[in-house]
Design a protein around this motif. Sequence first.
Motif, PDB file in Angstrom:
ATOM      1  N   UNK A   9      10.591  -6.404  -3.535  1.00  0.00           N
ATOM      2  CA  UNK A   9       9.222  -5.866  -3.618  1.00  0.00           C
ATOM      3  C   UNK A   9       9.121  -4.776  -4.678  1.00  0.00           C
ATOM      4  N   UNK A  10      10.099  -3.887  -4.709  1.00  0.00           N
ATOM      5  CA  UNK A  10      10.092  -2.814  -5.704  1.00  0.00           C
ATOM      6  C   UNK A  10      10.257  -3.379  -7.118  1.00  0.00           C
ATOM      7  N   UNK A  11      11.108  -4.377  -7.256  1.00  0.00           N
ATOM      8  CA  UNK A  11      11.269  -5.030  -8.561  1.00  0.00           C
ATOM      9  C   UNK A  11       9.979  -5.746  -8.965  1.00  0.00           C
ATOM     10  N   UNK A  12       9.284  -6.326  -8.001  1.00  0.00           N
ATOM     11  CA  UNK A  12       7.992  -6.962  -8.292  1.00  0.00           C
ATOM     12  C   UNK A  12       7.000  -5.942  -8.855  1.00  0.00           C
ATOM     13  N   UNK A  13       6.972  -4.757  -8.264  1.00  0.00           N
ATOM     14  CA  UNK A  13       6.066  -3.706  -8.754  1.00  0.00           C
ATOM     15  C   UNK A  13       6.398  -3.377 -10.204  1.00  0.00           C
ATOM     16  N   UNK A  14       7.673  -3.169 -10.480  1.00  0.00           N
ATOM     17  CA  UNK A  14       8.073  -2.815 -11.846  1.00  0.00           C
ATOM     18  C   UNK A  14       7.778  -3.947 -12.823  1.00  0.00           C
ATOM     19  N   UNK A  15       7.982  -5.177 -12.398  1.00  0.00           N
ATOM     20  CA  UNK A  15       7.712  -6.331 -13.266  1.00  0.00           C
ATOM     21  C   UNK A  15       6.230  -6.436 -13.603  1.00  0.00           C
ATOM     22  N   UNK A  16       5.389  -6.230 -12.617  1.00  0.00           N
ATOM     23  CA  UNK A  16       3.942  -6.293 -12.854  1.00  0.00           C
ATOM     24  C   UNK A  16       3.487  -5.151 -13.758  1.00  0.00           C
ATOM     25  N   UNK A  48      -0.740  -7.946  -6.848  1.00  0.00           N
ATOM     26  CA  UNK A  48       0.680  -8.090  -6.516  1.00  0.00           C
ATOM     27  C   UNK A  48       1.293  -6.723  -6.240  1.00  0.00           C
ATOM     28  N   UNK A  49       0.977  -5.740  -7.076  1.00  0.00           N
ATOM     29  CA  UNK A  49       1.487  -4.388  -6.858  1.00  0.00           C
ATOM     30  C   UNK A  49       1.032  -3.855  -5.501  1.00  0.00           C
ATOM     31  N   UNK A  50      -0.241  -4.027  -5.182  1.00  0.00           N
ATOM     32  CA  UNK A  50      -0.771  -3.534  -3.905  1.00  0.00           C
ATOM     33  C   UNK A  50      -0.097  -4.219  -2.724  1.00  0.00           C
ATOM     34  N   UNK A  51       0.108  -5.512  -2.824  1.00  0.00           N
ATOM     35  CA  UNK A  51       0.746  -6.249  -1.732  1.00  0.00           C
ATOM     36  C   UNK A  51       2.197  -5.809  -1.571  1.00  0.00           C
ATOM     37  N   UNK A  52       2.910  -5.677  -2.669  1.00  0.00           N
ATOM     38  CA  UNK A  52       4.307  -5.233  -2.593  1.00  0.00           C
ATOM     39  C   UNK A  52       4.392  -3.821  -2.031  1.00  0.00           C
ATOM     40  N   UNK A  53       3.483  -2.953  -2.440  1.00  0.00           N
ATOM     41  CA  UNK A  53       3.488  -1.561  -1.978  1.00  0.00           C
ATOM     42  C   UNK A  53       3.248  -1.465  -0.472  1.00  0.00           C
ATOM     43  N   UNK A  54       2.495  -2.403   0.080  1.00  0.00           N
ATOM     44  CA  UNK A  54       2.246  -2.399   1.529  1.00  0.00           C
ATOM     45  C   UNK A  54       3.543  -2.526   2.312  1.00  0.00           C
ATOM     46  N   UNK A  55       4.544  -3.125   1.700  1.00  0.00           N
ATOM     47  CA  UNK A  55       5.802  -3.395   2.399  1.00  0.00           C
ATOM     48  C   UNK A  55       6.863  -2.319   2.192  1.00  0.00           C
ATOM     49  N   UNK A 103       5.718   3.512 -12.106  1.00  0.00           N
ATOM     50  CA  UNK A 103       6.943   2.866 -12.569  1.00  0.00           C
ATOM     51  C   UNK A 103       8.144   3.791 -12.370  1.00  0.00           C
ATOM     52  N   UNK A 104       8.016   5.054 -12.733  1.00  0.00           N
ATOM     53  CA  UNK A 104       9.112   6.013 -12.556  1.00  0.00           C
ATOM     54  C   UNK A 104       9.460   6.183 -11.076  1.00  0.00           C
TER      55      UNK A 104
END
Length: 118
Positions: A9-16, A48-55, A103-104
Amino acid sequence: MAVRLLRIRLLDIREEIAGIQGLTKGATAETFAASWAMKRAVEHAFLIIAEAAKHVPPAMKETRPEVPWQKIHGLGNLLRHEYRRIDPAILWSIIAEHLDALDRATEVLLQQLQEQGE
């Protein structure tokens, strides 16, 4: 949550974030607002970022108080349910003013997971 899934999930945030930054590099608020494709791509990335952040577990979120986690969740809800009301200027301000910090923070969270040996 399984650590592996959290890492994904964290990698998804960074990728987006990287995708948004790559797509909008050299763009202005005006060119962004005029580009249907760019706006839609960024909206999808924000979803995608919002969904990943929920987790991300609350305890981890508390270690990064500079991140407006509730606003990220709210943006996801807005994009899902009130998509017609999205002002491109708001999206642009998020890109210009907040993505680097997110991102940081996400990078730090990933490092913490690694240091914990998880």
